[in-house]
Design a protein around this motif. Structure first.
Motif, PDB file in Angstrom:
ATOM      1  N   UNK A  80     -23.452   7.741  31.307  1.00 14.09           N
ATOM      2  CA  UNK A  80     -22.750   7.616  30.024  1.00 14.09           C
ATOM      3  C   UNK A  80     -21.651   6.560  30.117  1.00 14.09           C
ATOM      4  N   UNK A  81     -20.917   6.576  31.219  1.00 13.09           N
ATOM      5  CA  UNK A  81     -19.837   5.606  31.393  1.00 13.09           C
ATOM      6  C   UNK A  81     -20.385   4.182  31.511  1.00 13.09           C
ATOM      7  N   UNK A  82     -21.459   4.024  32.272  1.00 11.85           N
ATOM      8  CA  UNK A  82     -22.043   2.683  32.418  1.00 11.85           C
ATOM      9  C   UNK A  82     -22.531   2.156  31.070  1.00 11.85           C
ATOM     10  N   UNK A  83     -23.189   3.017  30.308  1.00 13.31           N
ATOM     11  CA  UNK A  83     -23.666   2.581  28.993  1.00 13.31           C
ATOM     12  C   UNK A  83     -22.499   2.209  28.084  1.00 13.31           C
ATOM     13  N   UNK A 129     -17.672  12.486  37.403  1.00 14.10           N
ATOM     14  CA  UNK A 129     -18.591  11.406  37.086  1.00 14.10           C
ATOM     15  C   UNK A 129     -17.880  10.173  36.562  1.00 14.10           C
ATOM     16  N   UNK A 130     -16.887  10.377  35.712  1.00 16.09           N
ATOM     17  CA  UNK A 130     -16.136   9.236  35.167  1.00 16.09           C
ATOM     18  C   UNK A 130     -15.326   8.538  36.243  1.00 16.09           C
ATOM     19  N   UNK A 131     -14.706   9.308  37.137  1.00 15.81           N
ATOM     20  CA  UNK A 131     -13.928   8.684  38.207  1.00 15.81           C
ATOM     21  C   UNK A 131     -14.839   7.960  39.193  1.00 15.81           C
ATOM     22  N   UNK A 132     -16.032   8.530  39.434  1.00 14.29           N
ATOM     23  CA  UNK A 132     -16.992   7.822  40.284  1.00 14.29           C
ATOM     24  C   UNK A 132     -17.386   6.488  39.660  1.00 14.29           C
ATOM     25  N   UNK A 133     -17.653   6.499  38.349  1.00 12.00           N
ATOM     26  CA  UNK A 133     -17.972   5.250  37.656  1.00 12.00           C
ATOM     27  C   UNK A 133     -16.799   4.273  37.722  1.00 12.00           C
ATOM     28  N   UNK A 134     -15.591   4.781  37.554  1.00 14.28           N
ATOM     29  CA  UNK A 134     -14.396   3.933  37.655  1.00 14.28           C
ATOM     30  C   UNK A 134     -14.335   3.249  39.018  1.00 14.28           C
ATOM     31  N   UNK A 145     -11.062   9.550  26.527  1.00 13.30           N
ATOM     32  CA  UNK A 145     -11.956   9.489  25.367  1.00 13.30           C
ATOM     33  C   UNK A 145     -13.391   9.824  25.770  1.00 13.30           C
ATOM     34  N   UNK A 146     -13.876   9.217  26.840  1.00 11.13           N
ATOM     35  CA  UNK A 146     -15.245   9.484  27.271  1.00 11.13           C
ATOM     36  C   UNK A 146     -15.414  10.937  27.718  1.00 11.13           C
ATOM     37  N   UNK A 147     -14.407  11.461  28.418  1.00  9.39           N
ATOM     38  CA  UNK A 147     -14.481  12.851  28.872  1.00  9.39           C
ATOM     39  C   UNK A 147     -14.522  13.814  27.695  1.00  9.39           C
ATOM     40  N   UNK A 163      -6.008  17.927  32.030  1.00  8.89           N
ATOM     41  CA  UNK A 163      -5.374  18.261  33.303  1.00  8.89           C
ATOM     42  C   UNK A 163      -6.224  17.888  34.514  1.00  8.89           C
ATOM     43  N   UNK A 164      -7.556  17.934  34.386  1.00  5.69           N
ATOM     44  CA  UNK A 164      -8.404  17.519  35.500  1.00  5.69           C
ATOM     45  C   UNK A 164      -8.207  16.037  35.818  1.00  5.69           C
ATOM     46  N   UNK A 165      -8.015  15.231  34.791  1.00  2.00           N
ATOM     47  CA  UNK A 165      -7.777  13.802  34.985  1.00  2.00           C
ATOM     48  C   UNK A 165      -6.371  13.505  35.488  1.00  2.00           C
ATOM     49  N   UNK A 166      -5.374  14.154  34.891  1.00  2.00           N
ATOM     50  CA  UNK A 166      -3.986  13.707  35.076  1.00  2.00           C
ATOM     51  C   UNK A 166      -3.114  14.682  35.851  1.00  2.00           C
TER      52      UNK A 166
END
Length: 318
Positions: A77-80, A113-118, A134-136, A148-151
């Motif tokens: 999803x992040x790559x797309x 998944x988003x952090x891996x893509x980052x 936003x993506x999450x 909270x999982x992100x920050x």
């Protein structure tokens, strides 16, 4: 024009994401707290089309080992979203966050998944905090767990015309989280389906006052946590689906402990105002409650999810 393929096969990143507890009583779909239980993953870019998944830890018998895995779907999803073709992947995941227990396991998978893509896209496309949130939120449906999982820390999450937003707050050092985890699970979608579309005005006002008080209690005055964690918007409506959880919350609160349903349940979160009160709550459940509950004495995670890149045996933050 075809999307560019990035990165080259061989790049590897390690991701660490904390568990979370959402709602915290009155802060329905708004408040979340990061906790010191972590899923850890190593994600490596392979030749396009390849996929290798290795899983250890919690809930692995119920987790797919193909492209439908939530972490893999999130990376795709992040790559797309940034116009890149996803490489093949090797995913090595060690799951520690209990699944289906109201501790944010699905939100953690999305954030992982988003952090891996980052990390994999670093140097090509930069995924900033606003984009990650936003993506999450698009994937999870609401921001109370993913923020909270992100920050890390205590987060207030809301959505305005520009998208999801958050404010991170530091938690008073006296606040001592304790989570009681049962053997049984609860579906978040089932729990949410029990919510009415409309609530009485007095219940809404009640929760507004308690939510405001809860911010003060968590950041400045932990002695107010019992009053601040009262709720009339969601816990009572979900009680029929998890009677053991409801009973434990009521019995703990009758003893003076600030107990709430953790997220959609069925775990129970106690926000103790110090280590001594936390120990007393754990002892009460161990000696007075018949239903088996695993007691997790945790800290507030202040860092949130992290991603690091492996480079010749060393690691550096991506």
């Amino acid at each position: 024009m075809n999307a560019a393929l990035s990165p080259a096969p061989g790049r590897s990143v390690v991701v660490r994401v904390p568990a979370t507890s959402a709602n915290l009583g009155p802060g329905f779909d708004t408040l979340g707290l990061a906790l010191s239980v972590y899923d850890e993953l190593v994600v490596t870019a392979l030749a396009e089309g390849e996929l290798d998944i290795e899983l250890t830890g919690q809930g692995i018998d119920d987790v797919p080992r193909d492209a439908s895995h939530l972490v893999v779907r999130t990376i795709a999803y992040a790559y797309e979203a940034v116009g890149r073709r996803m490489p093949g992947l090797r995913l090595e995941a060690h799951n520690v966050i209990p699944h289906g227990r109201g501790m944010g396991s699905s939100g953690a998978a999305v954030v992982a998944g988003l952090l891996a893509a980052k990390g994999l896209l670093a140097g090509d496309v930069e995924l900033g905090d606003e984009t990650l949130l936003r993506l999450a939120t698009e994937l999870e449906g609401h921001p109370d767990n993913v923020a909270p999982a992100l920050f890390g820390g205590l987060t207030i999450a809301w959505v305005d015309e520009t998208g999801p937003m958050h404010k991170k707050l530091l938690v008073h050092r006296g606040v001592s989280p304790l989570v009681f985890v049962p053997e049984f699970t609860m579906s978040t979608s089932v729990a949410r389906s029990l919510q009415p579309l409309h609530v009485p005005r007095e219940d809404a006002v009640f929760n507004v006052s308690r939510s405001a008080l809860l911010i003060a209690a968590l950041t400045q005055s932990p002695e107010l946590l019992l009053a601040a964690t009262e709720d009339k918007l969601h816990q009572n409506y979900r009680a029929q689906a998890m009677p053991e959880t409801t009973r434990l919350v009521l019995e703990l609160r009758a003893q003076g402990f600030a107990a709430v349903v953790s997220g959609a349940g069925p775990s129970v979160l106690v926000l103790a105002d110090g280590p001594g009160q936390r120990l007393a709550a754990a002892e009460f459940v161990a000696t007075q409650i018949d239903t088996p509950w695993e007691a997790l004495m945790l800290a507030v995670d202040f860092k949130g999810g992290t991603v690091k890149e492996y480079a010749e045996g060393s690691t550096q933050t991506a």
